[in-house]
Design a protein around this motif. Structure first.
Motif, mmCIF file in Angstrom:
data_model
loop_
_atom_site.group_PDB
_atom_site.id
_atom_site.type_symbol
_atom_site.label_atom_id
_atom_site.label_comp_id
_atom_site.label_asym_id
_atom_site.label_seq_id
_atom_site.Cartn_x
_atom_site.Cartn_y
_atom_site.Cartn_z
ATOM 1 N N ILE A 1 0.849 -1.193 0.000
ATOM 2 C CA ILE A 1 0.000 0.000 0.000
ATOM 3 C C ILE A 1 0.886 1.245 0.000
ATOM 4 N N TYR A 2 2.037 1.131 0.625
ATOM 5 C CA TYR A 2 3.002 2.235 0.549
ATOM 6 C C TYR A 2 3.509 2.377 -0.891
ATOM 7 N N ALA A 3 3.909 1.257 -1.494
ATOM 8 C CA ALA A 3 4.492 1.301 -2.834
ATOM 9 C C ALA A 3 3.540 1.913 -3.853
ATOM 10 N N PHE A 4 2.245 1.602 -3.751
ATOM 11 C CA PHE A 4 1.281 2.096 -4.724
ATOM 12 C C PHE A 4 0.755 3.490 -4.395
ATOM 13 N N THR A 5 0.769 3.856 -3.121
ATOM 14 C CA THR A 5 0.276 5.172 -2.735
ATOM 15 C C THR A 5 1.343 6.252 -2.892
ATOM 16 N N ALA A 6 2.580 5.920 -2.560
ATOM 17 C CA ALA A 6 3.652 6.910 -2.524
ATOM 18 C C ALA A 6 3.819 7.692 -3.826
ATOM 19 N N PRO A 7 3.870 7.042 -5.012
ATOM 20 C CA PRO A 7 4.068 7.828 -6.235
ATOM 21 C C PRO A 7 2.894 8.749 -6.568
ATOM 22 N N LEU A 8 1.719 8.471 -6.019
ATOM 23 C CA LEU A 8 0.526 9.255 -6.327
ATOM 24 C C LEU A 8 0.302 10.404 -5.350
ATOM 25 N N VAL A 9 0.760 10.237 -4.106
ATOM 26 C CA VAL A 9 0.354 11.149 -3.033
ATOM 27 C C VAL A 9 1.518 11.817 -2.319
ATOM 28 N N PHE A 10 2.548 11.062 -1.988
ATOM 29 C CA PHE A 10 3.477 11.512 -0.956
ATOM 30 C C PHE A 10 4.352 12.685 -1.372
ATOM 31 N N ASP A 11 4.533 12.922 -2.684
ATOM 32 C CA ASP A 11 5.292 14.115 -3.076
ATOM 33 C C ASP A 11 4.536 15.381 -2.685
ATOM 34 N N HIS A 12 3.199 15.371 -2.847
ATOM 35 C CA HIS A 12 2.376 16.514 -2.448
ATOM 36 C C HIS A 12 2.263 16.618 -0.928
ATOM 37 N N PHE A 13 2.137 15.481 -0.288
ATOM 38 C CA PHE A 13 1.772 15.440 1.124
ATOM 39 C C PHE A 13 2.960 15.674 2.055
ATOM 40 N N GLY B 1 -6.022 -3.015 -5.760
ATOM 41 C CA GLY B 1 -7.453 -2.924 -6.053
ATOM 42 C C GLY B 1 -8.151 -1.911 -5.175
ATOM 43 N N LEU B 2 -7.828 -1.910 -3.886
ATOM 44 C CA LEU B 2 -8.451 -0.955 -2.970
ATOM 45 C C LEU B 2 -8.074 0.473 -3.335
ATOM 46 N N ILE B 3 -6.803 0.701 -3.675
ATOM 47 C CA ILE B 3 -6.368 2.042 -4.057
ATOM 48 C C ILE B 3 -7.027 2.476 -5.366
ATOM 49 N N ALA B 4 -7.140 1.547 -6.334
ATOM 50 C CA ALA B 4 -7.798 1.873 -7.600
ATOM 51 C C ALA B 4 -9.266 2.239 -7.375
ATOM 52 N N ILE B 5 -9.957 1.474 -6.521
ATOM 53 C CA ILE B 5 -11.370 1.749 -6.236
ATOM 54 C C ILE B 5 -11.526 3.089 -5.536
ATOM 55 N N LEU B 6 -10.698 3.344 -4.530
ATOM 56 C CA LEU B 6 -10.816 4.588 -3.770
ATOM 57 C C LEU B 6 -10.465 5.800 -4.611
ATOM 58 N N LEU C 1 -9.445 14.405 -3.664
ATOM 59 C CA LEU C 1 -9.823 13.867 -2.360
ATOM 60 C C LEU C 1 -8.912 12.712 -1.958
ATOM 61 N N PHE C 2 -8.512 11.920 -2.951
ATOM 62 C CA PHE C 2 -7.611 10.809 -2.636
ATOM 63 C C PHE C 2 -6.306 11.336 -2.061
ATOM 64 N N ILE C 3 -5.758 12.386 -2.681
ATOM 65 C CA ILE C 3 -4.513 12.979 -2.187
ATOM 66 C C ILE C 3 -4.724 13.647 -0.835
ATOM 67 N N ASP C 4 -5.902 14.214 -0.631
ATOM 68 C CA ASP C 4 -6.160 14.972 0.594
ATOM 69 C C ASP C 4 -6.273 14.072 1.825
ATOM 70 N N TRP C 5 -7.091 13.007 1.745
ATOM 71 C CA TRP C 5 -7.290 12.173 2.945
ATOM 72 C C TRP C 5 -7.644 10.717 2.668
ATOM 73 N N VAL C 6 -8.210 10.398 1.519
ATOM 74 C CA VAL C 6 -8.704 9.038 1.266
ATOM 75 C C VAL C 6 -7.566 8.016 1.271
ATOM 76 N N TRP C 7 -6.360 8.440 0.914
ATOM 77 C CA TRP C 7 -5.215 7.516 0.875
ATOM 78 C C TRP C 7 -4.962 6.861 2.228
ATOM 79 N N ARG C 8 -5.429 7.472 3.312
ATOM 80 C CA ARG C 8 -5.190 6.946 4.651
ATOM 81 C C ARG C 8 -5.951 5.634 4.917
ATOM 82 N N ILE C 9 -7.074 5.443 4.254
ATOM 83 C CA ILE C 9 -7.958 4.317 4.564
ATOM 84 C C ILE C 9 -7.245 2.970 4.456
ATOM 85 N N PRO C 10 -6.524 2.684 3.365
ATOM 86 C CA PRO C 10 -5.848 1.371 3.290
ATOM 87 C C PRO C 10 -4.829 1.146 4.401
ATOM 88 N N PHE C 11 -4.163 2.218 4.845
ATOM 89 C CA PHE C 11 -3.190 2.082 5.931
ATOM 90 C C PHE C 11 -3.880 1.794 7.260
#
Length: 443
Positions: free
Chosen positions: A44-56, A183-188, A196-206
């Motif tokens: 979940i880190y590997a798939f979320t990081a390239p999409l979110v963590f540079d902004h966050f 799959g969970l990240i793609a759905i969310l 919204l995903f970048i803002d807070w939704v990314w937290r749900i899988p963690f």
């Protein structure tokens, strides 16, 4: 356990053609499900990081620098893996595999849960990225101690002629965790949109990791210790420093294990983690289109791994691993040509070929191949060194190195392709020189 034969040392080991028992099947399920949950937490880190963590976490940097920072934190988890492998490998060989599996599981789950609770840089300053790096380190530390303990526990209790098949279930279950994560990240990301995903939704899988920790701890608590390890302890006692014995007497085996894991992991992470960032940032594809690809690819790999491993028990580990390396060298430049078309369907098909087939050929026999290089009394310590250092120099560094190479080349992917080809060539030579112990009795 599988059917066993008593030994002079008072222990028991599986018979070569033994049928499996309910106790052994529970062990396989516990090791496999635990591995699936560990992979979920790690990826979940590997798939979320390239999409979110540079902004966050790194908003003050330019786009290239921020992505370099993201991949550097990704690499931290891999740098920690050999340390985890050494610590938990040492105690896995001295105390037992089961206790270490319980500890690594809890550490991984708690670290993942806490990542989901972190504040952003804008509100917490440097605390946010520093805490992220620390928790990523703890993820890697736990993951490094997990894998070879799980493989060794399964391998040492399996019937001799089916070791590769049952050990591969630990590998085959990894894609289940990756499937759920991607799959969970793609759905969310598709349901809530990019902002919204970048803002807070990314937290749900963690945050969901807390539930998985409770489930996994209960499952693993019910399994038994390795029969072969008990036999060795009865016969020759406990090694004082298993890792030092491995470093002194099994250097070649460590290098061979390193090369085997370096090539498959670099191919895997370049084909998934790096490609996700490249497709979104450089090619302009949407996150929802990109993140669904690894899910389908890992479904294919989940199905292929046990099948390939089954035949590796009959024909050996090396033929399949060598075939996978050769195909990876041929396919990798073709895959980047496919990516340039920016077609989501072709991207998914390309990932299925990369991960489901080619990576599967290298990955399916790897669990048994690496573990069989070492004797029982130092198996986890020695194989963890080969495994985890291979993954550092391969998959852990690959996205970071590839991003830097592409930046230096003005966006060209040619240096990235040459970088992987060099890794594959070294691994190919290593596999030609490696022993194949598929049909030998474990010592």
């Amino acid at each position: 356990m599988s059917q066993t034969t008593a030994t002079a040392g008072g222990g028991a080991v599986p018979e070569p053609d033994a049928k499996t028992t309910p106790a052994f099947r529970r062990l396989v399920v516990a090791s496999s499900l635990g591995s699936a949950i560990e992979h979920y937490d790690f990826f979940i880190y590997a798939f979320t990081a390239p999409l979110v963590f540079d902004h966050f976490f790194f908003p003050k940097m330019d786009s290239v620098a921020s992505m370099m920072a993201v991949y550097a934190t990704f690499a931290v988890g891999f740098v920690a893996r050999p340390l985890g492998g050494m610590v938990f490998g040492h105690y896995g060989d001295k105390i037992g595999r089961k206790a270490m599996l319980m500890m690594t599981f809890v550490i991984m789950g708690v670290a993942s849960f806490l990542i989901g609770c972190l504040p952003r840089y804008d509100s917490a300053g440097l605390f946010a990225p520093v805490a992220l790096v620390f928790l990523r380190f703890m993820q890697g530390f736990a993951f490094g101690g997990e894998y070879m303990n799980a493989v060794s526990l399964t391998l040492e209790n399996a019937p001799q002629k089916r070791r590769g098949f049952f050990a591969s279930w630990v590998n085959a279950s990894g894609p289940i965790g990756i499937i759920v994560a991607s799959g969970l990240i793609a759905i969310l990301s598709g349901a809530y949109g990019k902002d919204l995903f970048i803002d807070w939704v990314w937290r749900i899988p963690f945050l969901f990791s807390f539930v998985l920790v409770v489930i996994g701890t209960y499952i693993r608590h019910s399994v038994d210790e390795s029969l072969l390890l008990k036999k060795k302890h009865d016969e020759v006692g406990t090694q004082k420093a298993p890792i030092l014995t491995a470093l002194r007497s099994h250097k070649k085996a460590i290098v061979l294990g390193c090369l085997a894991n370096m090539v498959h992991s670099s191919f895997q992470y370049l084909s998934t983690v790096f490609v996700i960032g490249y497709a979104v940032r450089t090619l302009g594809m949407s996150p929802a289109q990109v993140t669904s690809g690894p899910m389908f690819a890992n479904i294919a790999e989940m199905l292929m791994v046990p099948l390939i491993a089954f035949y590796s028990d009959r024909f050996g580990r090396k033929p399949f691993m060598i075939l996978g390396i050769v195909l990876a060298m041929i396919w990798f430049p073709i895959f980047f040509q496919i990516l340039a078309m920016k077609d989501p369907l072709l991207l998914i098909l390309g990932l299925v070929v990369s991960i489901g087939l080619i990576h599967g050929l290298m990955f399916a026999p790897e669990a048994a191949f690496t573990a069989e290089l070492f004797p029982t009394e130092i198996r986890v310590s020695g194989s963890s060194l080969g495994k985890q250092f291979g993954i550092i120099f391969g998959g852990g560094m690959a996205p970071l190195v590839a991003t830097w190479l592409m930046g230096q080349a003005g966006g060209s992917t040619t240096p990235v392709i040459l970088y992987f080809e060099a890794i594959a060539a070294m691994a190919f030579v290593g596999m030609l020189l490696a022993p194949d112990k598929a049909k030998k009795v474990l010592d």
